[in-house]
Design a protein around this motif. Structure first.
Motif, PDB file in Angstrom:
ATOM      1  N   THR A  89       1.920   7.962  -9.038  1.00  0.00           N
ATOM      2  CA  THR A  89       1.187   8.982  -8.280  1.00  0.00           C
ATOM      3  C   THR A  89      -0.304   8.663  -8.202  1.00  0.00           C
ATOM      4  OG1 THR A  89       0.984  10.291 -10.303  1.00  0.00           O
ATOM      5  CG2 THR A  89       2.820  10.814  -8.831  1.00  0.00           C
ATOM      6  N   GLU A  90      -0.844   7.917  -9.171  1.00  0.00           N
ATOM      7  CA  GLU A  90      -2.243   7.506  -9.120  1.00  0.00           C
ATOM      8  C   GLU A  90      -2.365   6.187  -8.360  1.00  0.00           C
ATOM      9  OE1 GLU A  90      -3.931   7.337 -13.022  1.00  0.00           O
ATOM     10  OE2 GLU A  90      -2.915   9.156 -13.669  1.00  0.00           O
ATOM     11  N   ASP A  91      -3.535   5.956  -7.768  1.00  0.00           N
ATOM     12  CA  ASP A  91      -3.755   4.724  -7.013  1.00  0.00           C
ATOM     13  C   ASP A  91      -3.853   3.549  -7.976  1.00  0.00           C
ATOM     14  OD1 ASP A  91      -4.517   2.658  -5.402  1.00  0.00           O
ATOM     15  OD2 ASP A  91      -6.186   3.700  -4.452  1.00  0.00           O
ATOM     16  N   LYS A  92      -2.819   2.705  -7.984  1.00  0.00           N
ATOM     17  CA  LYS A  92      -2.777   1.552  -8.885  1.00  0.00           C
ATOM     18  C   LYS A  92      -2.595   0.242  -8.122  1.00  0.00           C
ATOM     19  CE  LYS A  92      -1.061   3.823 -13.070  1.00  0.00           C
ATOM     20  NZ  LYS A  92      -2.081   3.313 -13.996  1.00  0.00           N
ATOM     21  N   GLY A 138      -5.961   4.762  10.105  1.00  0.00           N
ATOM     22  CA  GLY A 138      -5.672   3.618  10.943  1.00  0.00           C
ATOM     23  C   GLY A 138      -6.165   2.304  10.384  1.00  0.00           C
ATOM     24  N   THR A 139      -6.393   2.256   9.064  1.00  0.00           N
ATOM     25  CA  THR A 139      -6.939   1.043   8.449  1.00  0.00           C
ATOM     26  C   THR A 139      -6.160   0.666   7.192  1.00  0.00           C
ATOM     27  OG1 THR A 139      -8.514   2.313   7.109  1.00  0.00           O
ATOM     28  CG2 THR A 139      -9.276   1.530   9.264  1.00  0.00           C
ATOM     29  N   HIS A 140      -6.289  -0.595   6.821  1.00  0.00           N
ATOM     30  CA  HIS A 140      -5.773  -1.051   5.540  1.00  0.00           C
ATOM     31  C   HIS A 140      -6.626  -0.432   4.430  1.00  0.00           C
ATOM     32  CE1 HIS A 140      -3.030  -4.375   6.820  1.00  0.00           C
ATOM     33  NE2 HIS A 140      -3.785  -4.349   7.901  1.00  0.00           N
ATOM     34  N   PRO A 141      -6.017  -0.029   3.313  1.00  0.00           N
ATOM     35  CA  PRO A 141      -6.788   0.616   2.246  1.00  0.00           C
ATOM     36  C   PRO A 141      -7.752  -0.341   1.562  1.00  0.00           C
ATOM     37  CG  PRO A 141      -4.540   0.203   1.530  1.00  0.00           C
ATOM     38  CD  PRO A 141      -4.589  -0.124   2.992  1.00  0.00           C
ATOM     39  N   LEU A 142      -8.767   0.242   0.939  1.00  0.00           N
ATOM     40  CA  LEU A 142      -9.724  -0.490   0.122  1.00  0.00           C
ATOM     41  C   LEU A 142      -9.370  -0.322  -1.346  1.00  0.00           C
ATOM     42  CD1 LEU A 142     -12.911   0.781   1.974  1.00  0.00           C
ATOM     43  CD2 LEU A 142     -12.117  -1.601   1.965  1.00  0.00           C
ATOM     44  N   PRO A 143      -9.816  -1.208  -2.225  1.00  0.00           N
ATOM     45  CA  PRO A 143      -9.597  -1.005  -3.658  1.00  0.00           C
ATOM     46  C   PRO A 143     -10.199   0.322  -4.107  1.00  0.00           C
ATOM     47  CG  PRO A 143     -10.343  -3.248  -3.234  1.00  0.00           C
ATOM     48  CD  PRO A 143     -10.480  -2.497  -1.939  1.00  0.00           C
ATOM     49  N   SER A 144      -9.506   0.993  -5.014  1.00  0.00           N
ATOM     50  CA  SER A 144      -9.952   2.319  -5.448  1.00  0.00           C
ATOM     51  C   SER A 144     -11.176   2.264  -6.342  1.00  0.00           C
ATOM     52  CB  SER A 144      -8.817   3.022  -6.200  1.00  0.00           C
ATOM     53  OG  SER A 144      -8.574   2.374  -7.447  1.00  0.00           O
ATOM     54  N   GLY A 145     -11.360   1.153  -7.050  1.00  0.00           N
ATOM     55  CA  GLY A 145     -12.460   1.062  -8.004  1.00  0.00           C
ATOM     56  C   GLY A 145     -12.131   1.666  -9.350  1.00  0.00           C
ATOM     57  N   GLN A 146     -10.967   2.299  -9.474  1.00  0.00           N
ATOM     58  CA  GLN A 146     -10.570   2.926 -10.734  1.00  0.00           C
ATOM     59  C   GLN A 146      -9.764   1.990 -11.615  1.00  0.00           C
ATOM     60  OE1 GLN A 146      -8.429   6.415  -9.480  1.00  0.00           O
ATOM     61  NE2 GLN A 146     -10.250   7.456  -8.713  1.00  0.00           N
ATOM     62  N   TRP A 147      -9.173   0.957 -11.023  1.00  0.00           N
ATOM     63  CA  TRP A 147      -8.366  -0.005 -11.756  1.00  0.00           C
ATOM     64  C   TRP A 147      -8.773  -1.405 -11.308  1.00  0.00           C
ATOM     65  CZ3 TRP A 147      -5.230   2.319 -15.255  1.00  0.00           C
ATOM     66  CH2 TRP A 147      -4.873   3.644 -15.025  1.00  0.00           C
ATOM     67  N   PRO A 148      -8.481  -2.420 -12.100  1.00  0.00           N
ATOM     68  CA  PRO A 148      -8.696  -3.790 -11.608  1.00  0.00           C
ATOM     69  C   PRO A 148      -7.898  -3.988 -10.309  1.00  0.00           C
ATOM     70  CG  PRO A 148      -8.259  -3.816 -13.966  1.00  0.00           C
ATOM     71  CD  PRO A 148      -7.999  -2.414 -13.506  1.00  0.00           C
ATOM     72  N   SER A 149      -8.534  -4.526  -9.299  1.00  0.00           N
ATOM     73  CA  SER A 149      -7.873  -4.636  -8.000  1.00  0.00           C
ATOM     74  C   SER A 149      -6.971  -5.856  -7.875  1.00  0.00           C
ATOM     75  CB  SER A 149      -8.932  -4.679  -6.883  1.00  0.00           C
ATOM     76  OG  SER A 149      -9.763  -5.827  -7.040  1.00  0.00           O
ATOM     77  N   ALA A 198       0.833  -1.205   0.000  1.00  0.00           N
ATOM     78  CA  ALA A 198       0.000   0.000   0.000  1.00  0.00           C
ATOM     79  C   ALA A 198       0.867   1.255   0.000  1.00  0.00           C
ATOM     80  CB  ALA A 198      -0.928  -0.009   1.213  1.00  0.00           C
ATOM     81  N   VAL A 199       1.970   1.226   0.738  1.00  0.00           N
ATOM     82  CA  VAL A 199       2.864   2.388   0.805  1.00  0.00           C
ATOM     83  C   VAL A 199       3.510   2.653  -0.547  1.00  0.00           C
ATOM     84  CG1 VAL A 199       5.038   3.242   1.776  1.00  0.00           C
ATOM     85  CG2 VAL A 199       3.322   2.197   3.274  1.00  0.00           C
ATOM     86  N   ILE A 200       4.011   1.601  -1.198  1.00  0.00           N
ATOM     87  CA  ILE A 200       4.734   1.786  -2.459  1.00  0.00           C
ATOM     88  C   ILE A 200       3.799   1.742  -3.665  1.00  0.00           C
ATOM     89  CG2 ILE A 200       6.853   0.860  -1.464  1.00  0.00           C
ATOM     90  CD1 ILE A 200       6.366  -1.727  -2.992  1.00  0.00           C
ATOM     91  N   ASN A 201       2.485   1.537  -3.413  1.00  0.00           N
ATOM     92  CA  ASN A 201       1.486   1.543  -4.488  1.00  0.00           C
ATOM     93  C   ASN A 201       1.829   0.473  -5.526  1.00  0.00           C
ATOM     94  OD1 ASN A 201      -0.821   2.380  -5.818  1.00  0.00           O
ATOM     95  ND2 ASN A 201       0.169   4.146  -6.802  1.00  0.00           N
ATOM     96  N   ASN A 202       1.941  -0.760  -5.053  1.00  0.00           N
ATOM     97  CA  ASN A 202       2.358  -1.869  -5.913  1.00  0.00           C
ATOM     98  C   ASN A 202       1.236  -2.252  -6.873  1.00  0.00           C
ATOM     99  OD1 ASN A 202       3.519  -4.103  -7.072  1.00  0.00           O
ATOM    100  ND2 ASN A 202       3.906  -5.171  -5.154  1.00  0.00           N
ATOM    101  N   GLY A 203       1.504  -2.158  -8.155  1.00  0.00           N
ATOM    102  CA  GLY A 203       0.506  -2.480  -9.165  1.00  0.00           C
ATOM    103  C   GLY A 203       0.544  -3.907  -9.649  1.00  0.00           C
ATOM    104  N   ASP A 204       1.311  -4.798  -8.959  1.00  0.00           N
ATOM    105  CA  ASP A 204       1.462  -6.152  -9.506  1.00  0.00           C
ATOM    106  C   ASP A 204       1.895  -7.152  -8.435  1.00  0.00           C
ATOM    107  OD1 ASP A 204       1.363  -7.962 -11.661  1.00  0.00           O
ATOM    108  OD2 ASP A 204       3.510  -7.811 -11.982  1.00  0.00           O
ATOM    109  N   ARG A 205       1.114  -7.278  -7.353  1.00  0.00           N
ATOM    110  CA  ARG A 205       1.465  -8.254  -6.325  1.00  0.00           C
ATOM    111  C   ARG A 205       0.799  -9.597  -6.647  1.00  0.00           C
ATOM    112  NH1 ARG A 205       5.310  -8.771  -4.442  1.00  0.00           N
ATOM    113  NH2 ARG A 205       5.443  -7.033  -2.957  1.00  0.00           N
ATOM    114  N   LYS A 206       1.559 -10.450  -7.331  1.00  0.00           N
ATOM    115  CA  LYS A 206       1.088 -11.769  -7.733  1.00  0.00           C
ATOM    116  C   LYS A 206       1.574 -12.837  -6.768  1.00  0.00           C
ATOM    117  CE  LYS A 206       1.141 -10.514 -12.638  1.00  0.00           C
ATOM    118  NZ  LYS A 206       1.768 -10.750 -13.958  1.00  0.00           N
ATOM    119  N   GLY A 207       0.949 -14.005  -6.858  1.00  0.00           N
ATOM    120  CA  GLY A 207       1.344 -15.098  -5.994  1.00  0.00           C
ATOM    121  C   GLY A 207       2.758 -15.566  -6.247  1.00  0.00           C
ATOM    122  N   GLY A 208       3.201 -15.521  -7.501  1.00  0.00           N
ATOM    123  CA  GLY A 208       4.554 -15.953  -7.831  1.00  0.00           C
ATOM    124  C   GLY A 208       5.637 -15.029  -7.325  1.00  0.00           C
TER     125      GLY A 208
END
Length: 282
Positions: free
Chosen positions: A201-204, A265-276, A170-180
Protein backbone atom coordinates in the motif's frame (compact mmCIF):
# COMPACT_ATOMS: atom_id res chain seq x y z
CA UNK A 1 3.99 -45.09 -23.80
CA UNK A 2 5.05 -42.16 -26.05
CA UNK A 3 7.26 -39.46 -24.52
CA UNK A 4 5.42 -36.31 -23.44
CA UNK A 5 5.38 -33.50 -25.98
CA UNK A 6 7.84 -30.73 -25.06
CA UNK A 7 6.76 -27.11 -25.28
CA UNK A 8 9.91 -25.48 -26.71
CA UNK A 9 8.84 -21.86 -26.36
CA UNK A 10 6.02 -19.60 -25.13
CA UNK A 11 3.11 -19.34 -27.52
CA UNK A 12 2.99 -23.01 -28.56
CA UNK A 13 -0.33 -23.19 -26.76
CA UNK A 14 -2.68 -20.47 -25.57
CA UNK A 15 -2.29 -18.96 -22.14
CA UNK A 16 -5.36 -20.82 -20.91
CA UNK A 17 -3.83 -24.12 -21.95
CA UNK A 18 -0.52 -23.18 -20.32
CA UNK A 19 -2.28 -22.21 -17.09
CA UNK A 20 -4.14 -25.53 -17.07
CA UNK A 21 -0.89 -27.44 -17.64
CA UNK A 22 0.81 -25.60 -14.76
CA UNK A 23 -2.18 -25.94 -12.43
CA UNK A 24 -3.17 -29.56 -13.09
CA UNK A 25 0.02 -31.22 -14.25
CA UNK A 26 2.25 -33.52 -12.21
CA UNK A 27 5.22 -31.62 -10.80
CA UNK A 28 8.60 -33.34 -10.81
CA UNK A 29 11.48 -31.54 -9.10
CA UNK A 30 14.65 -31.38 -11.20
CA UNK A 31 16.85 -29.21 -8.98
CA UNK A 32 17.17 -26.04 -6.94
CA UNK A 33 18.17 -22.58 -8.18
CA UNK A 34 20.61 -21.70 -5.41
CA UNK A 35 21.23 -18.07 -6.37
CA UNK A 36 17.71 -17.12 -5.25
CA UNK A 37 17.09 -15.65 -1.79
CA UNK A 38 13.97 -17.81 -1.35
CA UNK A 39 13.46 -21.48 -2.18
CA UNK A 40 13.16 -21.77 -5.97
CA UNK A 41 12.84 -25.22 -7.51
CA UNK A 42 13.22 -26.07 -11.18
CA UNK A 43 10.59 -28.64 -12.17
CA UNK A 44 8.90 -30.29 -15.06
CA UNK A 45 5.12 -30.38 -15.21
CA UNK A 46 3.23 -32.96 -17.28
CA UNK A 47 -0.46 -33.25 -18.09
CA UNK A 48 -2.29 -35.17 -20.83
CA UNK A 49 0.94 -36.02 -22.61
CA UNK A 50 2.25 -32.45 -22.67
CA UNK A 51 5.24 -31.36 -20.62
CA UNK A 52 7.19 -28.18 -20.03
CA UNK A 53 9.75 -26.79 -17.60
CA UNK A 54 8.60 -24.54 -14.79
CA UNK A 55 9.64 -22.87 -11.55
CA UNK A 56 8.02 -23.82 -8.23
CA UNK A 57 8.35 -21.48 -5.25
CA UNK A 58 6.77 -23.07 -2.16
CA UNK A 59 5.36 -20.71 0.45
CA UNK A 60 7.28 -22.66 3.10
CA UNK A 61 10.52 -21.54 1.45
CA UNK A 62 9.80 -17.81 1.60
CA UNK A 63 12.21 -15.75 3.67
CA UNK A 64 10.34 -13.46 6.12
CA UNK A 65 10.37 -9.76 5.24
CA UNK A 66 9.82 -6.92 7.69
CA UNK A 67 7.43 -5.01 5.44
CA UNK A 68 5.37 -7.81 3.84
CA UNK A 69 3.10 -10.36 5.57
CA UNK A 70 4.69 -13.78 5.95
CA UNK A 71 3.61 -16.37 3.40
CA UNK A 72 2.19 -13.88 0.91
CA UNK A 73 4.85 -13.67 -1.82
CA UNK A 74 3.51 -16.52 -3.97
CA UNK A 75 0.08 -14.90 -4.12
CA UNK A 76 1.66 -11.60 -5.19
CA UNK A 77 3.49 -13.34 -8.02
CA UNK A 78 0.20 -14.70 -9.32
CA UNK A 79 -1.48 -11.30 -8.91
CA UNK A 80 1.30 -9.67 -10.97
CA UNK A 81 0.70 -12.17 -13.76
CA UNK A 82 -3.04 -11.48 -13.76
CA UNK A 83 -2.50 -7.72 -14.00
CA UNK A 84 0.06 -8.21 -16.78
CA UNK A 85 -2.45 -10.28 -18.74
CA UNK A 86 -5.14 -7.63 -18.22
CA UNK A 87 -2.93 -5.01 -19.89
CA UNK A 88 -2.72 -7.20 -22.98
CA UNK A 89 1.09 -6.96 -22.98
CA UNK A 90 1.85 -10.48 -21.71
CA UNK A 91 4.99 -9.41 -19.86
CA UNK A 92 4.93 -12.08 -17.14
CA UNK A 93 5.17 -15.83 -17.84
CA UNK A 94 2.06 -17.88 -17.06
CA UNK A 95 1.81 -18.21 -13.27
CA UNK A 96 -0.56 -20.16 -11.01
CA UNK A 97 -1.02 -20.89 -7.30
CA UNK A 98 -1.26 -24.57 -6.51
CA UNK A 99 -0.23 -27.40 -4.22
CA UNK A 100 3.13 -29.05 -4.86
CA UNK A 101 5.64 -31.46 -3.32
CA UNK A 102 6.38 -28.95 -0.53
CA UNK A 103 2.91 -27.54 -0.13
CA UNK A 104 1.20 -24.55 -1.68
CA UNK A 105 3.33 -22.35 -3.87
CA UNK A 106 3.69 -20.38 -7.05
CA UNK A 107 4.33 -22.31 -10.28
CA UNK A 108 5.51 -20.34 -13.29
CA UNK A 109 6.37 -21.28 -16.85
CA UNK A 110 10.14 -21.44 -17.40
CA UNK A 111 11.46 -18.97 -19.96
CA UNK A 112 14.73 -19.89 -21.63
CA UNK A 113 16.44 -16.53 -22.10
CA UNK A 114 18.08 -15.87 -25.45
CA UNK A 115 21.84 -16.36 -25.36
CA UNK A 116 24.19 -13.98 -27.21
CA UNK A 117 25.76 -15.35 -30.38
CA UNK A 118 29.38 -14.69 -31.30
CA UNK A 119 28.44 -13.57 -34.80
CA UNK A 120 25.32 -11.69 -33.70
CA UNK A 121 25.69 -10.07 -30.26
CA UNK A 122 22.56 -9.82 -28.17
CA UNK A 123 21.05 -6.40 -28.01
CA UNK A 124 21.72 -4.71 -24.70
CA UNK A 125 18.99 -3.75 -22.26
CA UNK A 126 21.17 -2.26 -19.51
CA UNK A 127 24.67 -0.81 -19.58
CA UNK A 128 27.22 1.31 -17.72
CA UNK A 129 28.74 4.10 -19.80
CA UNK A 130 31.47 6.61 -19.13
CA UNK A 131 30.58 10.29 -19.24
CA UNK A 132 27.39 12.18 -18.39
CA UNK A 133 25.30 11.46 -21.50
CA UNK A 134 23.33 8.28 -22.11
CA UNK A 135 23.80 8.35 -25.85
CA UNK A 136 21.33 7.75 -28.66
CA UNK A 137 18.91 4.92 -27.99
CA UNK A 138 19.53 4.89 -24.23
CA UNK A 139 17.85 6.44 -21.18
CA UNK A 140 19.86 7.57 -18.13
CA UNK A 141 19.02 6.15 -14.69
CA UNK A 142 21.70 7.14 -12.16
CA UNK A 143 25.45 7.37 -11.60
CA UNK A 144 27.08 4.35 -9.99
CA UNK A 145 30.50 3.84 -8.46
CA UNK A 146 32.10 0.97 -10.36
CA UNK A 147 35.52 1.07 -8.72
CA UNK A 148 37.60 3.27 -6.43
CA UNK A 149 37.42 6.83 -7.68
CA UNK A 150 35.47 5.97 -10.84
CA UNK A 151 31.80 6.35 -11.59
CA UNK A 152 29.73 5.39 -14.60
CA UNK A 153 26.25 6.24 -15.80
CA UNK A 154 23.71 3.43 -15.52
CA UNK A 155 21.46 3.41 -18.60
CA UNK A 156 18.74 1.24 -20.07
CA UNK A 157 17.60 0.87 -23.64
CA UNK A 158 14.95 3.26 -24.94
CA UNK A 159 12.90 0.21 -25.83
CA UNK A 160 9.08 0.09 -26.04
CA UNK A 161 9.10 -3.36 -24.43
CA UNK A 162 10.88 -1.98 -21.37
CA UNK A 163 8.61 1.05 -21.36
CA UNK A 164 5.55 -1.17 -21.09
CA UNK A 165 7.23 -3.00 -18.23
CA UNK A 166 7.92 0.27 -16.43
CA UNK A 167 4.19 1.00 -16.55
CA UNK A 168 3.31 -2.45 -15.22
CA UNK A 169 5.85 -2.07 -12.41
CA UNK A 170 4.30 1.26 -11.43
CA UNK A 171 0.83 -0.31 -11.32
CA UNK A 172 1.87 -3.28 -9.16
CA UNK A 173 4.29 -1.15 -7.08
CA UNK A 174 7.26 -3.42 -7.77
CA UNK A 175 9.88 -3.06 -5.06
CA UNK A 176 12.57 -5.11 -6.81
CA UNK A 177 12.95 -4.64 -10.58
CA UNK A 178 16.52 -5.82 -11.14
CA UNK A 179 18.37 -6.43 -14.36
CA UNK A 180 18.46 -10.17 -13.75
CA UNK A 181 14.66 -10.22 -13.77
CA UNK A 182 14.53 -9.32 -17.47
CA UNK A 183 14.47 -12.32 -19.80
CA UNK A 184 14.80 -11.66 -23.56
CA UNK A 185 13.16 -14.63 -25.27
CA UNK A 186 14.13 -16.12 -28.65
CA UNK A 187 10.85 -14.84 -30.14
CA UNK A 188 11.85 -11.22 -29.49
CA UNK A 189 9.68 -10.69 -26.45
CA UNK A 190 10.94 -9.62 -23.04
CA UNK A 191 9.54 -11.42 -20.02
CA UNK A 192 9.78 -10.23 -16.43
CA UNK A 193 10.03 -12.50 -13.39
CA UNK A 194 10.27 -12.30 -9.57
CA UNK A 195 7.24 -10.31 -8.42
CA UNK A 196 7.02 -11.33 -4.79
CA UNK A 197 7.55 -7.84 -3.34
CA UNK A 198 4.68 -6.08 -5.07
CA UNK A 199 1.26 -4.56 -4.28
CA UNK A 200 2.30 -2.84 -1.03
CA UNK A 201 0.00 0.00 0.00
CA UNK A 202 2.99 2.34 0.48
CA UNK A 203 5.00 3.59 -2.50
CA UNK A 204 7.91 1.15 -2.71
CA UNK A 205 8.72 1.33 -6.42
CA UNK A 206 12.38 0.37 -6.85
CA UNK A 207 13.53 -0.23 -10.38
CA UNK A 208 16.30 0.14 -12.93
CA UNK A 209 13.75 1.47 -15.45
CA UNK A 210 13.50 5.10 -14.34
CA UNK A 211 14.49 6.50 -17.72
CA UNK A 212 10.96 7.68 -18.54
CA UNK A 213 10.21 9.14 -15.09
CA UNK A 214 8.08 12.28 -15.44
CA UNK A 215 7.61 11.83 -19.19
CA UNK A 216 4.16 11.60 -20.80
CA UNK A 217 2.69 8.13 -21.10
CA UNK A 218 2.32 6.72 -24.58
CA UNK A 219 -1.13 6.50 -26.14
CA UNK A 220 -0.79 2.72 -25.92
CA UNK A 221 -0.10 2.92 -22.18
CA UNK A 222 -3.07 5.22 -21.54
CA UNK A 223 -5.36 2.83 -23.40
CA UNK A 224 -4.01 -0.15 -21.43
CA UNK A 225 -4.48 1.69 -18.13
CA UNK A 226 -8.03 2.71 -19.02
CA UNK A 227 -8.88 -0.91 -19.83
CA UNK A 228 -7.21 -2.03 -16.62
CA UNK A 229 -9.23 0.47 -14.58
CA UNK A 230 -12.43 -1.12 -15.91
CA UNK A 231 -11.11 -4.60 -15.04
CA UNK A 232 -10.39 -3.43 -11.48
CA UNK A 233 -13.95 -2.23 -10.82
CA UNK A 234 -15.92 -3.94 -8.07
CA UNK A 235 -17.34 -7.22 -9.34
CA UNK A 236 -15.15 -7.40 -12.44
CA UNK A 237 -13.43 -10.79 -12.91
CA UNK A 238 -9.91 -9.41 -12.40
CA UNK A 239 -10.90 -7.56 -9.23
CA UNK A 240 -12.58 -10.70 -7.89
CA UNK A 241 -9.48 -12.83 -8.51
CA UNK A 242 -7.12 -10.23 -7.06
CA UNK A 243 -9.24 -10.01 -3.92
CA UNK A 244 -8.36 -13.67 -3.27
CA UNK A 245 -4.62 -12.93 -3.51
CA UNK A 246 -4.01 -9.50 -1.93
CA UNK A 247 -5.73 -7.51 0.79
CA UNK A 248 -8.62 -5.12 0.26
CA UNK A 249 -6.35 -2.17 1.10
CA UNK A 250 -3.79 -3.37 -1.45
CA UNK A 251 -6.45 -3.75 -4.12
CA UNK A 252 -7.67 -0.22 -3.39
CA UNK A 253 -4.09 1.01 -3.73
CA UNK A 254 -3.79 -0.63 -7.16
CA UNK A 255 -6.93 1.18 -8.29
CA UNK A 256 -5.57 4.48 -7.00
CA UNK A 257 -2.20 4.03 -8.73
CA UNK A 258 -3.94 3.36 -12.05
CA UNK A 259 -6.27 6.33 -11.55
CA UNK A 260 -3.33 8.60 -10.63
CA UNK A 261 -1.39 7.67 -13.76
CA UNK A 262 -4.46 8.31 -15.89
CA UNK A 263 -5.00 11.71 -14.22
CA UNK A 264 -1.41 12.86 -14.60
CA UNK A 265 -0.74 11.14 -17.91
CA UNK A 266 2.91 10.66 -16.94
CA UNK A 267 5.30 8.01 -15.75
CA UNK A 268 5.76 8.27 -11.95
CA UNK A 269 8.77 9.84 -10.28
CA UNK A 270 10.70 8.27 -7.38
CA UNK A 271 8.92 8.95 -4.10
CA UNK A 272 12.05 9.94 -2.21
CA UNK A 273 10.88 7.87 0.76
CA UNK A 274 12.73 4.69 -0.23
CA UNK A 275 15.86 3.92 -2.25
CA UNK A 276 14.69 4.18 -5.86
CA UNK A 277 17.08 1.53 -7.20
CA UNK A 278 17.16 -2.06 -5.87
CA UNK A 279 20.33 -3.50 -4.38
CA UNK A 280 22.06 -5.42 -5.76
CA UNK A 281 20.86 -4.08 -9.14
CA UNK A 282 21.37 -7.37 -11.04
Amino acid sequence: MPAPERLPAPGVTGQGDMEELLARGELTIVGRIREASNAVLLCTVTHDGVSTDCVYKPVKGERPLWDFPDGSLAQREVAAYLVSEATGWGLVPATVLRDGPYGEGMVQQWIEARQPQEDSPEEGLLALVDGEEAGEGWKPVAFAQVEEGRTALLVHADDPRLRRLSVLDAVINNGDRKGGHLLPAPDGRIYAIDHGVTFHTEDKLRTLLWGWAGEPLTHEAREALAALAAELADGAPLATRLAELITAAELAAVRERVAHMLRTGTHPLPSGQWPSIPWPPV
